[in-house]
Design an enzyme around this catalytic site. Structure first.
Site, mmCIF file in Angstrom:
data_model
loop_
_atom_site.group_PDB
_atom_site.id
_atom_site.type_symbol
_atom_site.label_atom_id
_atom_site.label_comp_id
_atom_site.label_asym_id
_atom_site.label_seq_id
_atom_site.Cartn_x
_atom_site.Cartn_y
_atom_site.Cartn_z
ATOM 1 N N ARG A 134 4.843 -14.037 37.471
ATOM 2 C CA ARG A 134 5.813 -13.962 38.570
ATOM 3 C C ARG A 134 6.751 -15.174 38.503
ATOM 4 N NH1 ARG A 134 4.786 -11.333 43.408
ATOM 5 N NH2 ARG A 134 6.851 -12.117 43.968
ATOM 6 N N ASP B 89 -3.108 -0.854 43.779
ATOM 7 C CA ASP B 89 -2.690 -1.806 44.816
ATOM 8 C C ASP B 89 -3.577 -1.549 46.032
ATOM 9 O OD1 ASP B 89 -1.216 -3.615 46.344
ATOM 10 O OD2 ASP B 89 0.588 -2.375 46.468
ATOM 11 N N GLN C 8 7.738 -8.117 41.351
ATOM 12 C CA GLN C 8 6.390 -7.876 40.838
ATOM 13 C C GLN C 8 6.427 -6.971 39.611
ATOM 14 O OE1 GLN C 8 3.300 -9.169 42.177
ATOM 15 N NE2 GLN C 8 2.742 -8.516 40.119
ATOM 16 N N ARG D 193 11.353 -11.698 52.084
ATOM 17 C CA ARG D 193 10.249 -10.728 52.192
ATOM 18 C C ARG D 193 10.292 -10.198 53.624
ATOM 19 N NH1 ARG D 193 4.069 -11.129 50.219
ATOM 20 N NH2 ARG D 193 5.214 -10.555 48.348
ATOM 21 N N CYS E 92 -1.151 -6.158 41.510
ATOM 22 C CA CYS E 92 -0.214 -7.195 41.962
ATOM 23 C C CYS E 92 -0.906 -8.297 42.749
ATOM 24 C CB CYS E 92 0.920 -6.578 42.773
ATOM 25 S SG CYS E 92 0.397 -5.773 44.294
ATOM 26 N N HIS F 73 9.171 -3.637 45.489
ATOM 27 C CA HIS F 73 8.695 -4.982 45.115
ATOM 28 C C HIS F 73 9.167 -5.261 43.679
ATOM 29 C CE1 HIS F 73 6.635 -8.628 45.389
ATOM 30 N NE2 HIS F 73 5.370 -8.239 45.411
HETATM 31 N N1 NVA Z 1 1.821 -3.101 48.611
HETATM 32 C C1 NVA Z 1 1.402 -4.413 49.054
HETATM 33 C C2 NVA Z 1 1.782 -5.435 48.032
HETATM 34 C C3 NVA Z 1 1.380 -6.842 48.389
HETATM 35 C C4 NVA Z 1 1.854 -7.842 47.360
HETATM 36 C C5 NVA Z 1 2.024 -4.722 50.416
HETATM 37 O O1 NVA Z 1 3.189 -4.343 50.616
HETATM 38 O O2 NVA Z 1 1.350 -5.297 51.255
HETATM 39 N N1 CP Z 2 1.782 -9.916 44.620
HETATM 40 C C1 CP Z 2 2.343 -10.553 45.650
HETATM 41 O O1 CP Z 2 3.525 -10.370 45.993
HETATM 42 O O2 CP Z 2 1.520 -11.466 46.266
HETATM 43 P P1 CP Z 2 1.770 -12.234 47.619
HETATM 44 O O3 CP Z 2 1.718 -11.212 48.731
HETATM 45 O O4 CP Z 2 0.643 -13.226 47.705
HETATM 46 O O5 CP Z 2 3.107 -12.901 47.575
#
Ligand code: NVA
Ligand code: CP
Length: 313
Positions: A297, A229, A136, A106, A269, A133
């Protein structure tokens, strides 16, 4: 040497046919998990997880999932590894991938995960970047299939469906566009001005899989699934105040759900901010499947890890 390795860096890294397999396998793996049946297909394999941004679901789902497959996990963050002290991503990839069988990352820019993968001896999975992502969206599609289709022929129920995306043109939106283009449904995208989705990021040269709406209510009309989101994704916190103003009308509430199909599902998500991108009555209401979505997930990622390392079983 590295060209034969199968990475999962964006949604388009698997074909429709491969998704059909992975969804079927995820259903088998989920059933066994619920029955407390052992499923140790990745015994003695190790997953390294690298987190340059915060996580709850991704961390728990990959870590618990890998242990359930009989493997083990190493967790690294920017702060507790040499990544935070400017060791090049390429060198980190060369070293880490000599010691583990699989890597989940990540991070911020997609270029970083691409560089890691280009120097890795083992498959690399995108656990979220600024651009995408994919894990997800895989879980979201699997959840939709469980609710509205059949895991024996998983892709059929997606054909011709409408997914309303209400909110930021972010990593989730880009990945929805890729999924729609491949799997034959349409995304109705509504974002505030200045936060539009950029189809070029998704690699789209045509607009078959999506339609843009300035009014979020119109995007929701007749939708089979309404999803949103956070207004501010990780890495964009400096824009928080400006975004709060721009996104005021992009809150999925009962009025938006009322113009979608009567049996429309709501997904998010997570993490969610009730009163911002979604009202409490929608996310906690009967059309919401967010808890199944979060749990899934783990099941789809177990199927994905198994597929990347072992192929079809
Ligand atoms: N769009 C959000 C998703 C978090 C799971 C982010 O990138 O922070
Ligand atoms: N939806 C998702 O990726 O959650 P986290 O940021 O908690 O991993």
């Amino acid at each position: 040497m590295t060209e034969a390795i199968k990475h999962y860096l964006q949604f388009t890294d698997l074909s429709a046919n491969e998704y059909a397999y992975v969804f079927q396998r995820a259903a088998v793996i989920k059933k066994k998990f619920k029955a407390y049946e052992k499923h140790h297909t990745l015994a003695d394999r190790t997953l390294a997880m690298i987190f340059e941004k915060a996580s709850t679901r991704t961390r728990v789902s990959f870590e618990a999932g890998m242990y359930q497959l009989g493997g083990s996990v190493v967790n690294l963050t920017t702060g507790d590894s040499q990544l935070g002290r400017a060791e090049p991503i390429e060198d980190s990839a060369r070293v880490i991938s000599r010691m583990v069988d699989l890597v989940m990352i990540r991070t911020f820019g997609q270029d970083k995960i691409n560089s890691f993968a280009a120097n890795s001896r083992v498959p690399v999975i995108n656990g979220l970047t600024n651009e995408f992502h994919p894990c997800q969206i895989m879980a979201d599609l699997f959840t939709f299939i469980e609710q509205r289709g059949h895991t024996n022929h998983p892709l059929e129920c997606l054909k011709g469906k409408v997914v309303a995306w209400v909110g930021d043109g972010n990593n989730m939106a880009n990945t929805w566009l890729q999924a729609a283009d491949m799997l034959g449904f349409t995304v109705h995208v509504s974002t505030p001005s200045g936060y539009e989705v950029d189809p070029a990021i998704a690699g789209l040269t045509h607009s078959h899989g999506y339609k843009v709406f300035t009014n979020p209510m119109q995007a929701c009309e007749g939708a089979d699934l309404v999803t949103t989101d956070v207004w501010t994704s990780m890495g964009y916190e400096a824009e928080n105040e400006a975004r709060k103003k721009a996104f005021t009308d992009w809150c999925v509430d009962s009025n938006m759900m009322a113009v979608a199909k009567p049996n429309a599902l709501f997904m998010h998500c997570l993490p969610a901010h009730r009163g911002e991108e979604v009202s409490a009555d929608v996310i906690d209401g009967p059309q919401s499947v967010v808890w199944d979505e979060a749990e899934n997930r783990m099941h789809v990622q177990k199927a994905l890890m198994e597929y990347l390392l072992l192929g079809r079983q």
